[in-house]
Design a protein around this motif. Structure first.
Motif, PDB file in Angstrom:
ATOM      1  N   TYR A  13       2.215   2.272  -3.568  1.00 40.41           N
ATOM      2  CA  TYR A  13       1.268   3.002  -4.417  1.00 40.41           C
ATOM      3  C   TYR A  13       1.326   4.488  -4.088  1.00 40.41           C
ATOM      4  O   TYR A  13       1.410   5.346  -4.982  1.00 40.41           O
ATOM      5  N   VAL A  14       1.319   4.824  -2.798  1.00 41.17           N
ATOM      6  CA  VAL A  14       1.342   6.224  -2.385  1.00 41.17           C
ATOM      7  C   VAL A  14       2.634   6.900  -2.833  1.00 41.17           C
ATOM      8  O   VAL A  14       2.624   8.022  -3.362  1.00 41.17           O
ATOM      9  N   TYR A  30      -4.507   3.905   2.980  1.00 43.91           N
ATOM     10  CA  TYR A  30      -3.963   4.880   2.028  1.00 43.91           C
ATOM     11  C   TYR A  30      -3.956   6.303   2.601  1.00 43.91           C
ATOM     12  O   TYR A  30      -2.927   6.996   2.528  1.00 43.91           O
ATOM     13  N   GLY A  71      -0.501   8.431   3.187  1.00 43.11           N
ATOM     14  CA  GLY A  71      -0.355   9.666   2.433  1.00 43.11           C
ATOM     15  C   GLY A  71      -0.294  10.899   3.315  1.00 43.11           C
ATOM     16  O   GLY A  71       0.469  11.839   3.039  1.00 43.11           O
ATOM     17  N   ASN A  87      -8.227   0.836  -5.249  1.00 45.17           N
ATOM     18  CA  ASN A  87      -7.894  -0.588  -5.293  1.00 45.17           C
ATOM     19  C   ASN A  87      -9.201  -1.313  -5.601  1.00 45.17           C
ATOM     20  O   ASN A  87      -9.950  -1.671  -4.700  1.00 45.17           O
ATOM     21  N   ARG A 145       0.835  -1.205   0.000  1.00 42.40           N
ATOM     22  CA  ARG A 145       0.000   0.000   0.000  1.00 42.40           C
ATOM     23  C   ARG A 145       0.870   1.255   0.000  1.00 42.40           C
ATOM     24  O   ARG A 145       0.571   2.244  -0.676  1.00 42.40           O
ATOM     25  N   THR A 174     -12.236   3.487   0.166  1.00 38.74           N
ATOM     26  CA  THR A 174     -11.198   3.587   1.199  1.00 38.74           C
ATOM     27  C   THR A 174     -11.248   2.443   2.192  1.00 38.74           C
ATOM     28  O   THR A 174     -10.230   2.068   2.771  1.00 38.74           O
ATOM     29  N   ASP A 195      -9.729   8.974  -2.461  1.00 39.75           N
ATOM     30  CA  ASP A 195      -9.482   7.537  -2.304  1.00 39.75           C
ATOM     31  C   ASP A 195     -10.804   6.801  -2.482  1.00 39.75           C
ATOM     32  O   ASP A 195     -11.657   6.807  -1.586  1.00 39.75           O
ATOM     33  N   MET A 198      -7.289   7.691  -6.423  1.00 41.69           N
ATOM     34  CA  MET A 198      -6.646   6.382  -6.315  1.00 41.69           C
ATOM     35  C   MET A 198      -7.707   5.350  -5.972  1.00 41.69           C
ATOM     36  O   MET A 198      -8.756   5.671  -5.399  1.00 41.69           O
TER      37      MET A 198
END
Length: 330
Positions: free
Chosen positions: A91-92, A126, A130, A193, A88, A120, A117, A191
């Motif tokens: 990705y950030v 995330y 971040g 997932n 995770r 989330t 996000d 972003m």
């Protein structure tokens, strides 16, 4: 005794990722004593945990979040997705590089950077990473009210998050951006997932494969005679339905996201999404050509043998991107 051949550094992780080194379990137990109950010697005679044990993985996450991100209180309800922190974080960090590429190589820090996000979840990982790494402001959305209730509890329990994380319930599961991006609101990044399985059966099959891979990595027998994963083991790879699958899988979900993004293209600099399966990429690229995205990038990521990637796209040309960065970050 098995000779140790495991590397001291995890290959493939981003250079700024705090988790490039092997887990220091002595340190993690010190900051989060509850982890001690799960630490054992593995077949390399190194300290480790049973990664098929959901409680062990959750406790490890608690220790990692406490040690590296200053999160004293973090928990998730049973059956919700328990994410791997190192992946995770990658990705950030890659998103930070994406913004830096259009900002004279400088990563923009602070709350002027706003990130949406999508999905989330209950874990809020995330936004935590971040905010702690770059000071960014996050809006986290989800269709699951229970997930957002838990995420809000994490926000309330940890200083610094309340000012930087806002949560919004998406009441219409058929849309992604509608209702989540308010009038005159701008985001530098989105972003996601996405749910990557096409059905519950496919999700369960994926759980079984992951469990078998873990058993093999621990040197246990595998193959035709392997017993099905125990219910407790499934929890580690579990998650609510919306976290794991949707009709058509990630290809359909991302296609819908791309189509919707074109309607709000002026309000966001970069749209991004993880793409779990490489075979999904051609369909994603076709969708992006159909909406005439100005630039499309595919960013590869890796953690050991596991390969992953995210796709990023923008509707802003180079001149518009420069204006965006000057007005918002400089």
């Amino acid at each position: 005794m098995t000779q140790r051949s495991s590397p001291d550094e995890k290959s493939g992780l981003h250079p700024r990722n705090r988790h490039r080194q092997r887990y220091d379990f002595a340190l993690l137990v010190k900051v989060h004593p509850a982890l001690a109950a799960f630490v054992r010697l593995n077949h390399y005679q190194d300290a480790s945990i049973d990664f098929a044990d959901p409680q062990a993985v959750k406790t490890l996450n608690q220790a990692l979040l406490k040690q590296y991100y200053g999160i004293a209180e973090w928990d998730i309800p049973p059956q919700f997705l328990c994410p791997p922190i190192p992946g995770r974080a990658d990705y950030v960090h890659c998103l930070a590089d994406l913004l830096a590429a259009g900002n004279d190589g400088k990563i923009p820090y602070g709350g002027n950077v706003r990130v949406l996000d999508i999905g989330t979840g209950a874990n809020l990982v995330y936004p935590i990473i971040g905010q702690r790494e770059y000071g960014w402001h996050f809006v986290g959305t989800d269709i699951n009210a229970e997930a957002l209730e838990n995420a809000q509890g994490i926000v309330a329990a940890n200083p610094g998050l309340a000012e930087a994380v806002e949560l919004r319930l998406q009441r219409n599961a058929g849309v992604i951006f509608s209702g989540m991006m308010q009038e005159y609101e701008r985001f530098d990044l989105t972003m996601c997932n996405p749910p990557f399985h096409a059905s519950q059966a496919a999700a369960m099959a994926g759980t079984q494969r992951k469990w078998q891979n873990l058993e093999r990595s621990r040197g246990k027998p595998s193959g035709k005679g392997m017993k099905p994963a125990r219910a407790g083991n499934k929890l580690n790879f579990g998650g609510q339905a919306a976290e794991l699958y949707c009709e058509g899988g990630e290809e359909v979900f991302i296609g819908r996201m791309v189509k919707e993004s074109a309607t709000v293209g002026a309000e966001c600099l970069w749209f991004t999404t993880l793409v779990s399966k490489a075979v999904t990429l051609p369909a994603v690229y076709r969708s992006l050509r159909a909406v005439d995205a100005y630039t499309v990038k595919t960013i590869a990521m890796a953690q050991g043998q596991k390969k992953s990637r995210f796709v990023a796209w923008t509707f802003h040309d180079k001149a518009s991107q420069r204006v965006w960065s000057r007005q918002r970050w400089q």
